[in-house]
Scaffold this motif. Structure first.
Motif, PDB file in Angstrom:
ATOM      1  N   THR A 146       0.818  -1.214   0.000  1.00  0.00           N
ATOM      2  CA  THR A 146       0.000   0.000   0.000  1.00  0.00           C
ATOM      3  C   THR A 146       0.850   1.261   0.000  1.00  0.00           C
ATOM      4  N   HIS A 147       1.839   1.304   0.878  1.00  0.00           N
ATOM      5  CA  HIS A 147       2.733   2.460   0.988  1.00  0.00           C
ATOM      6  C   HIS A 147       4.173   1.948   0.998  1.00  0.00           C
ATOM      7  N   THR A 148       5.084   2.708   0.407  1.00  0.00           N
ATOM      8  CA  THR A 148       6.500   2.334   0.463  1.00  0.00           C
ATOM      9  C   THR A 148       7.310   3.454   1.095  1.00  0.00           C
ATOM     10  N   ILE A 149       8.385   3.041   1.757  1.00  0.00           N
ATOM     11  CA  ILE A 149       9.344   3.977   2.348  1.00  0.00           C
ATOM     12  C   ILE A 149      10.701   3.664   1.746  1.00  0.00           C
ATOM     13  N   VAL A 150      11.282   4.636   1.040  1.00  0.00           N
ATOM     14  CA  VAL A 150      12.601   4.453   0.430  1.00  0.00           C
ATOM     15  C   VAL A 150      13.642   4.817   1.480  1.00  0.00           C
ATOM     16  N   ASP A 164      12.973   8.827   6.575  1.00  0.00           N
ATOM     17  CA  ASP A 164      13.056   8.348   7.952  1.00  0.00           C
ATOM     18  C   ASP A 164      11.919   7.356   8.172  1.00  0.00           C
ATOM     19  N   ILE A 165      12.273   6.107   8.470  1.00  0.00           N
ATOM     20  CA  ILE A 165      11.267   5.045   8.536  1.00  0.00           C
ATOM     21  C   ILE A 165      10.213   5.324   9.593  1.00  0.00           C
ATOM     22  N   ALA A 166      10.654   5.497  10.832  1.00  0.00           N
ATOM     23  CA  ALA A 166       9.699   5.658  11.929  1.00  0.00           C
ATOM     24  C   ALA A 166       8.860   6.918  11.765  1.00  0.00           C
ATOM     25  N   LYS A 167       9.470   7.998  11.326  1.00  0.00           N
ATOM     26  CA  LYS A 167       8.732   9.243  11.110  1.00  0.00           C
ATOM     27  C   LYS A 167       7.648   9.047  10.069  1.00  0.00           C
ATOM     28  N   ARG A 168       7.987   8.369   8.976  1.00  0.00           N
ATOM     29  CA  ARG A 168       7.021   8.144   7.900  1.00  0.00           C
ATOM     30  C   ARG A 168       5.893   7.205   8.361  1.00  0.00           C
ATOM     31  N   VAL A 169       6.236   6.185   9.153  1.00  0.00           N
ATOM     32  CA  VAL A 169       5.201   5.286   9.685  1.00  0.00           C
ATOM     33  C   VAL A 169       4.222   6.062  10.547  1.00  0.00           C
ATOM     34  N   ARG A 170       4.731   6.934  11.397  1.00  0.00           N
ATOM     35  CA  ARG A 170       3.850   7.728  12.262  1.00  0.00           C
ATOM     36  C   ARG A 170       2.953   8.637  11.420  1.00  0.00           C
ATOM     37  N   GLU A 171       3.488   9.196  10.333  1.00  0.00           N
ATOM     38  CA  GLU A 171       2.681  10.044   9.462  1.00  0.00           C
ATOM     39  C   GLU A 171       1.556   9.244   8.809  1.00  0.00           C
ATOM     40  N   LEU A 172       1.870   8.035   8.390  1.00  0.00           N
ATOM     41  CA  LEU A 172       0.893   7.207   7.684  1.00  0.00           C
ATOM     42  C   LEU A 172      -0.167   6.620   8.615  1.00  0.00           C
ATOM     43  N   THR A 173       0.133   6.602   9.922  1.00  0.00           N
ATOM     44  CA  THR A 173      -0.812   6.007  10.891  1.00  0.00           C
ATOM     45  C   THR A 173      -1.374   7.048  11.859  1.00  0.00           C
ATOM     46  N   ASP A 174      -1.329   8.324  11.457  1.00  0.00           N
ATOM     47  CA  ASP A 174      -1.849   9.407  12.306  1.00  0.00           C
ATOM     48  C   ASP A 174      -1.216   9.400  13.690  1.00  0.00           C
ATOM     49  N   GLY A 175       0.060   9.071  13.730  1.00  0.00           N
ATOM     50  CA  GLY A 175       0.816   9.110  14.972  1.00  0.00           C
ATOM     51  C   GLY A 175       0.736   7.874  15.831  1.00  0.00           C
ATOM     52  N   SER A 188      13.327  -8.411   8.642  1.00  0.00           N
ATOM     53  CA  SER A 188      14.331  -9.393   8.232  1.00  0.00           C
ATOM     54  C   SER A 188      15.686  -8.743   8.005  1.00  0.00           C
ATOM     55  N   VAL A 189      15.789  -7.441   8.217  1.00  0.00           N
ATOM     56  CA  VAL A 189      17.042  -6.720   7.945  1.00  0.00           C
ATOM     57  C   VAL A 189      17.960  -6.746   9.160  1.00  0.00           C
ATOM     58  N   GLY A 190      17.393  -6.459  10.345  1.00  0.00           N
ATOM     59  CA  GLY A 190      18.204  -6.586  11.554  1.00  0.00           C
ATOM     60  C   GLY A 190      18.836  -5.295  12.019  1.00  0.00           C
ATOM     61  N   LYS A 191      20.148  -5.294  12.153  1.00  0.00           N
ATOM     62  CA  LYS A 191      20.886  -4.215  12.805  1.00  0.00           C
ATOM     63  C   LYS A 191      20.525  -2.835  12.259  1.00  0.00           C
ATOM     64  N   ASP A 192      20.461  -2.691  10.943  1.00  0.00           N
ATOM     65  CA  ASP A 192      20.259  -1.376  10.338  1.00  0.00           C
ATOM     66  C   ASP A 192      18.848  -0.819  10.558  1.00  0.00           C
ATOM     67  N   THR A 193      17.890  -1.676  10.844  1.00  0.00           N
ATOM     68  CA  THR A 193      16.501  -1.221  10.968  1.00  0.00           C
ATOM     69  C   THR A 193      15.919  -1.411  12.366  1.00  0.00           C
ATOM     70  N   LEU A 194      16.672  -1.969  13.293  1.00  0.00           N
ATOM     71  CA  LEU A 194      16.132  -2.308  14.607  1.00  0.00           C
ATOM     72  C   LEU A 194      15.493  -1.111  15.299  1.00  0.00           C
ATOM     73  N   GLN A 195      16.225  -0.010  15.422  1.00  0.00           N
ATOM     74  CA  GLN A 195      15.684   1.133  16.150  1.00  0.00           C
ATOM     75  C   GLN A 195      14.456   1.704  15.467  1.00  0.00           C
ATOM     76  N   ALA A 196      14.488   1.771  14.142  1.00  0.00           N
ATOM     77  CA  ALA A 196      13.324   2.267  13.409  1.00  0.00           C
ATOM     78  C   ALA A 196      12.130   1.350  13.608  1.00  0.00           C
ATOM     79  N   SER A 197      12.374   0.051  13.674  1.00  0.00           N
ATOM     80  CA  SER A 197      11.287  -0.900  13.903  1.00  0.00           C
ATOM     81  C   SER A 197      10.656  -0.679  15.263  1.00  0.00           C
ATOM     82  N   LEU A 198      11.475  -0.565  16.298  1.00  0.00           N
ATOM     83  CA  LEU A 198      10.957  -0.348  17.650  1.00  0.00           C
ATOM     84  C   LEU A 198      10.204   0.977  17.741  1.00  0.00           C
TER      85      LEU A 198
END
Length: 323
Positions: A186-190, A195-206, A215-225
């Protein structure tokens, strides 16, 4: 004499050796399978590098499709000529022909070609257990899924669409974003410019999302949390960028979060369970809700090249080897 990729030491793609191997007759409970297509998965790279240790020397690969050439004593539910696939059992799928435990072989239905099945056995079954067992999606959820244009990712995009799930998928380029969207994301984040987490919050009204599949691990852990709702779940199903670690207190401070690190073997056994997973997957394929073909194809002898491209993230979708 049949050929196979053999591994005598861990390291880069150059440690993969293409050589003659002896293949005997199947023993009790076994079947001999001649491969038509062999899937390349990121777990193969983990084994090659030693991140997931193997007893050496060894074969490589756990995911292939082909035809049964012979069956051993006691095998009653398979016959010579049956088309099968597998994703479990001993390493050694990077081969022209091999002897396998019969109880890990999954019959392929009419209407699903070997070429299509080669992209679905591991990758499609992974999408099944992530979406239907690890965190059962019922429809209506909004989720974050990393590497949405990868081999599992493109199937996950289609499965999410079939379930009525809003999928936010991360990709590494605009080209991969278009591929993911075409498959139902539905939505993609390049990630190279957003910024992954910022964009997720925008797409979900915060609010954030209830679940992240990472499945990426180290590079995405903080953004995932940082993308999760209170009491949300991080499904850490791979570490392609490196292993993850965090203090348990972090989970409390970020909203009493849950974390799970699932493994296929714990969801696809016993055999009856594996068969029901495969049925759900193939039913969606036969209904036209999931379509899948290899995006990259190489000769078995070119396994090292396939590994180089996969681990440098230059591939899209599924990569297969042809004996």
């Amino acid at each position: 004499m049949p050929k196979a990729i053999r591994l005598y030491e861990t390291g880069g793609p150059e440690v993969l050796k293409f050589e003659d191997v002896e293949v005997g007759e199947p023993g009790p409970g076994q079947a001999r399978v001649r491969h038509s297509y062999i899937a390349v998965n990121f777990i193969d790279i983990y084994h090659r590098t030693g991140y997931y240790p193997l007893a050496l020397p060894n074969g490589l690969g756990s995911d292939a499709v082909g035809v049964v050439e012979a069956v051993g004593p006691g095998v009653t539910d398979l016959r010579v000529g049956d088309r099968v696939g597998y994703l479990m059992g001993p390493q050694g799928a990077y081969s022209e022909v091999r002897v396998m435990p019969a109880d890990v072989l999954i019959p392929l239905p009419d209407g699903v070609s070997d070429r299509t099945a080669s992209t679905l056995i591991m990758k499609g079954m992974t999408a099944q257990y992530l979406f239907r067992q690890v965190y059962p999606l019922k429809g209506g959820e909004t989720i974050l899924y990393h590497a949405a244009a990868g081999g599992v990712g493109l199937i996950a995009c289609q499965w999410a669409r079939a379930l009525g799930v809003t999928m936010i998928g991360t990709v590494s380029s605009d080209e991969k974003a278009e591929v993911a969207k075409a498959n139902g994301c539905t939505h993609t984040i390049v990630t190279t410019r957003e910024d992954i987490a910022k964009r997720v919050r925008e797409l979900t009204d915060g609010k954030g999302v209830p679940v992240v599949f990472d499945s990426v691990g180290k590079d995405t852990l903080q953004a995932s949390l940082d993308s999760l709702q209170v009491r949300g779940t991080l499904v850490s199903n791979g570490t392609s960028s490196g292993p993850v670690s965090f203090d348990a207190l972090t989970l409390a401070l970020k909203g009493s979060l849950w974390v799970t690190r699932p493994a296929m073997a714990h969801y696809a056994t016993p055999r009856s369970h594996m068969q029901s997973m495969a049925k759900e997957l193939f039913d969606l394929v036969l209904a036209g809700k999931i379509t899948s073909e290899p995006k990259q194809t190489y000769a078995l002898a070119e396994a090292a090249k396939a590994h180089r491209l996969l681990e440098s993230r230059q591939t899209t979708g599924a990569t297969v080897l042809v004996p």
